[in-house]
Design a protein around this motif. Structure first.
Motif, PDB file in Angstrom:
ATOM      1  N   MET A   1       0.823  -1.213   0.000  1.00 32.96           N
ATOM      2  CA  MET A   1       0.000   0.000   0.000  1.00 32.96           C
ATOM      3  C   MET A   1       0.855   1.259   0.000  1.00 32.96           C
ATOM      4  O   MET A   1       0.668   2.125  -0.848  1.00 32.96           O
ATOM      5  CB  MET A   1      -0.999  -0.045   1.139  1.00 32.96           C
ATOM      6  N   PRO A   2       1.822   1.393   0.906  1.00 30.19           N
ATOM      7  CA  PRO A   2       2.685   2.566   0.793  1.00 30.19           C
ATOM      8  C   PRO A   2       3.712   2.422  -0.337  1.00 30.19           C
ATOM      9  O   PRO A   2       4.295   3.398  -0.775  1.00 30.19           O
ATOM     10  CB  PRO A   2       3.364   2.649   2.155  1.00 30.19           C
ATOM     11  N   HIS A   3       3.903   1.178  -0.806  1.00 32.06           N
ATOM     12  CA  HIS A   3       4.908   0.898  -1.843  1.00 32.06           C
ATOM     13  C   HIS A   3       4.307  -0.013  -2.912  1.00 32.06           C
ATOM     14  O   HIS A   3       4.680  -1.184  -3.021  1.00 32.06           O
ATOM     15  CB  HIS A   3       6.132   0.227  -1.224  1.00 32.06           C
ATOM     16  N   PRO A   4       3.360   0.496  -3.723  1.00 33.04           N
ATOM     17  CA  PRO A   4       2.694  -0.368  -4.705  1.00 33.04           C
ATOM     18  C   PRO A   4       3.624  -0.905  -5.786  1.00 33.04           C
ATOM     19  O   PRO A   4       3.267  -1.844  -6.495  1.00 33.04           O
ATOM     20  CB  PRO A   4       1.597   0.519  -5.295  1.00 33.04           C
ATOM     21  N   GLY A   5       4.824  -0.355  -5.881  1.00 38.96           N
ATOM     22  CA  GLY A   5       5.793  -0.859  -6.845  1.00 38.96           C
ATOM     23  C   GLY A   5       6.425  -2.173  -6.428  1.00 38.96           C
ATOM     24  O   GLY A   5       7.053  -2.848  -7.250  1.00 38.96           O
ATOM     25  N   ILE A   6       6.262  -2.547  -5.159  1.00 39.06           N
ATOM     26  CA  ILE A   6       6.781  -3.844  -4.716  1.00 39.06           C
ATOM     27  C   ILE A   6       5.841  -4.906  -5.257  1.00 39.06           C
ATOM     28  O   ILE A   6       4.663  -4.919  -4.951  1.00 39.06           O
ATOM     29  CB  ILE A   6       6.843  -3.931  -3.175  1.00 39.06           C
ATOM     30  N   GLY A   7       6.373  -5.768  -6.081  1.00 46.07           N
ATOM     31  CA  GLY A   7       5.552  -6.794  -6.706  1.00 46.07           C
ATOM     32  C   GLY A   7       5.741  -8.145  -6.065  1.00 46.07           C
ATOM     33  O   GLY A   7       6.439  -8.294  -5.059  1.00 46.07           O
ATOM     34  N   SER A   8       5.118  -9.102  -6.660  1.00 45.38           N
ATOM     35  CA  SER A   8       5.238 -10.494  -6.233  1.00 45.38           C
ATOM     36  C   SER A   8       5.981 -11.250  -7.318  1.00 45.38           C
ATOM     37  O   SER A   8       5.754 -11.008  -8.516  1.00 45.38           O
ATOM     38  CB  SER A   8       3.844 -11.090  -6.029  1.00 45.38           C
ATOM     39  N   CYS A   9       6.817 -12.173  -6.917  1.00 44.72           N
ATOM     40  CA  CYS A   9       7.595 -12.931  -7.895  1.00 44.72           C
ATOM     41  C   CYS A   9       6.707 -13.796  -8.785  1.00 44.72           C
ATOM     42  O   CYS A   9       7.158 -14.279  -9.818  1.00 44.72           O
ATOM     43  CB  CYS A   9       8.645 -13.785  -7.191  1.00 44.72           C
ATOM     44  N   VAL A  10       5.457 -13.962  -8.426  1.00 42.83           N
ATOM     45  CA  VAL A  10       4.559 -14.795  -9.230  1.00 42.83           C
ATOM     46  C   VAL A  10       3.605 -13.974 -10.105  1.00 42.83           C
ATOM     47  O   VAL A  10       2.730 -14.542 -10.759  1.00 42.83           O
ATOM     48  CB  VAL A  10       3.757 -15.782  -8.347  1.00 42.83           C
ATOM     49  N   ASP A  11       3.771 -12.659 -10.152  1.00 47.67           N
ATOM     50  CA  ASP A  11       2.965 -11.839 -11.057  1.00 47.67           C
ATOM     51  C   ASP A  11       3.411 -12.111 -12.494  1.00 47.67           C
ATOM     52  O   ASP A  11       4.589 -11.965 -12.821  1.00 47.67           O
ATOM     53  CB  ASP A  11       3.120 -10.348 -10.743  1.00 47.67           C
ATOM     54  N   ILE A  12       2.472 -12.486 -13.337  1.00 50.22           N
ATOM     55  CA  ILE A  12       2.767 -12.789 -14.739  1.00 50.22           C
ATOM     56  C   ILE A  12       3.193 -11.525 -15.488  1.00 50.22           C
ATOM     57  O   ILE A  12       4.095 -11.552 -16.307  1.00 50.22           O
ATOM     58  CB  ILE A  12       1.530 -13.415 -15.432  1.00 50.22           C
ATOM     59  N   ASP A  13       2.529 -10.413 -15.211  1.00 50.15           N
ATOM     60  CA  ASP A  13       2.818  -9.129 -15.862  1.00 50.15           C
ATOM     61  C   ASP A  13       3.040  -8.094 -14.756  1.00 50.15           C
ATOM     62  O   ASP A  13       2.107  -7.411 -14.330  1.00 50.15           O
ATOM     63  CB  ASP A  13       1.640  -8.741 -16.752  1.00 50.15           C
ATOM     64  N   PRO A  14       4.298  -7.983 -14.260  1.00 45.61           N
ATOM     65  CA  PRO A  14       4.570  -7.106 -13.116  1.00 45.61           C
ATOM     66  C   PRO A  14       4.147  -5.648 -13.311  1.00 45.61           C
ATOM     67  O   PRO A  14       3.616  -5.034 -12.392  1.00 45.61           O
ATOM     68  CB  PRO A  14       6.084  -7.218 -12.929  1.00 45.61           C
ATOM     69  N   ALA A  15       4.353  -5.093 -14.489  1.00 44.82           N
ATOM     70  CA  ALA A  15       3.977  -3.692 -14.718  1.00 44.82           C
ATOM     71  C   ALA A  15       2.463  -3.522 -14.639  1.00 44.82           C
ATOM     72  O   ALA A  15       1.966  -2.565 -14.040  1.00 44.82           O
ATOM     73  CB  ALA A  15       4.499  -3.218 -16.071  1.00 44.82           C
ATOM     74  N   ARG A  16       1.732  -4.449 -15.211  1.00 40.79           N
ATOM     75  CA  ARG A  16       0.269  -4.358 -15.161  1.00 40.79           C
ATOM     76  C   ARG A  16      -0.244  -4.606 -13.749  1.00 40.79           C
ATOM     77  O   ARG A  16      -1.198  -3.983 -13.297  1.00 40.79           O
ATOM     78  CB  ARG A  16      -0.340  -5.349 -16.141  1.00 40.79           C
ATOM     79  N   ALA A  17       0.399  -5.524 -13.022  1.00 42.16           N
ATOM     80  CA  ALA A  17       0.008  -5.791 -11.633  1.00 42.16           C
ATOM     81  C   ALA A  17       0.193  -4.530 -10.787  1.00 42.16           C
ATOM     82  O   ALA A  17      -0.668  -4.194  -9.970  1.00 42.16           O
ATOM     83  CB  ALA A  17       0.815  -6.955 -11.065  1.00 42.16           C
TER      84      ALA A  17
END
Length: 128
Positions: free
Chosen positions: A63-79
């Motif tokens: 929430m304070p850092h929405p750029g932190i993704g998950s290693c299992v996101d298929i499309d990190p930029a879209r996530a």
């Protein structure tokens, strides 16, 4: 899912960009990026709304850092774009957010915090 598919009962469909009402008080909201076709689930009861965010927000730290993704996101930029959009939409609305993978507390409300967001926990049984 395999038994449902094998029995010929699996029906796939696309959820339109504006979402889809599937039953009274139950709406699917597109939340792309984690996996193809990923959705959040909105539940309404009178004036109260809850959103099960599924895998679009894995942890409150996003929430304070929405750029932190998950290693299992298929499309990190879209996530990330989905997270930012969902959080902006939810901030200050009073919608109860239910995090599928959140550690306790697993429910709260999104509040704007500067140019980011924060989850304000809601104790079990508390309404509005």
């Amino acid at each position: 899912m395999h038994p449902v598919r094998d029995a010929g009962l699996l029906e796939l469909g696309d959820v339109p960009e504006q979402g889809a009402d599937i039953a009274p008080g139950l709406r699917l909201v597109p939340a792309p990026g984690h996996t193809p076709g990923h959705v959040a689930v909105e539940i309404r009861d009178g004036e109260e709304t809850a959103l099960i965010v599924g895998d679009s927000v894995h942890h409150p730290v996003q929430m304070p850092h929405p750029g932190i993704g998950s290693c299992v996101d298929i499309d990190p930029a879209r996530a990330e774009a989905t997270r930012r959009s969902l959080l902006a939409y939810l901030a200050g609305t009073g919608t109860l957010v239910l995090g599928t993978h959140f550690p306790p507390p697993t429910a709260g409300r999104v509040r704007a915090h500067g140019d980011a967001y924060r989850l304000t926990s809601v104790p079990a049984g508390v309404r509005h």
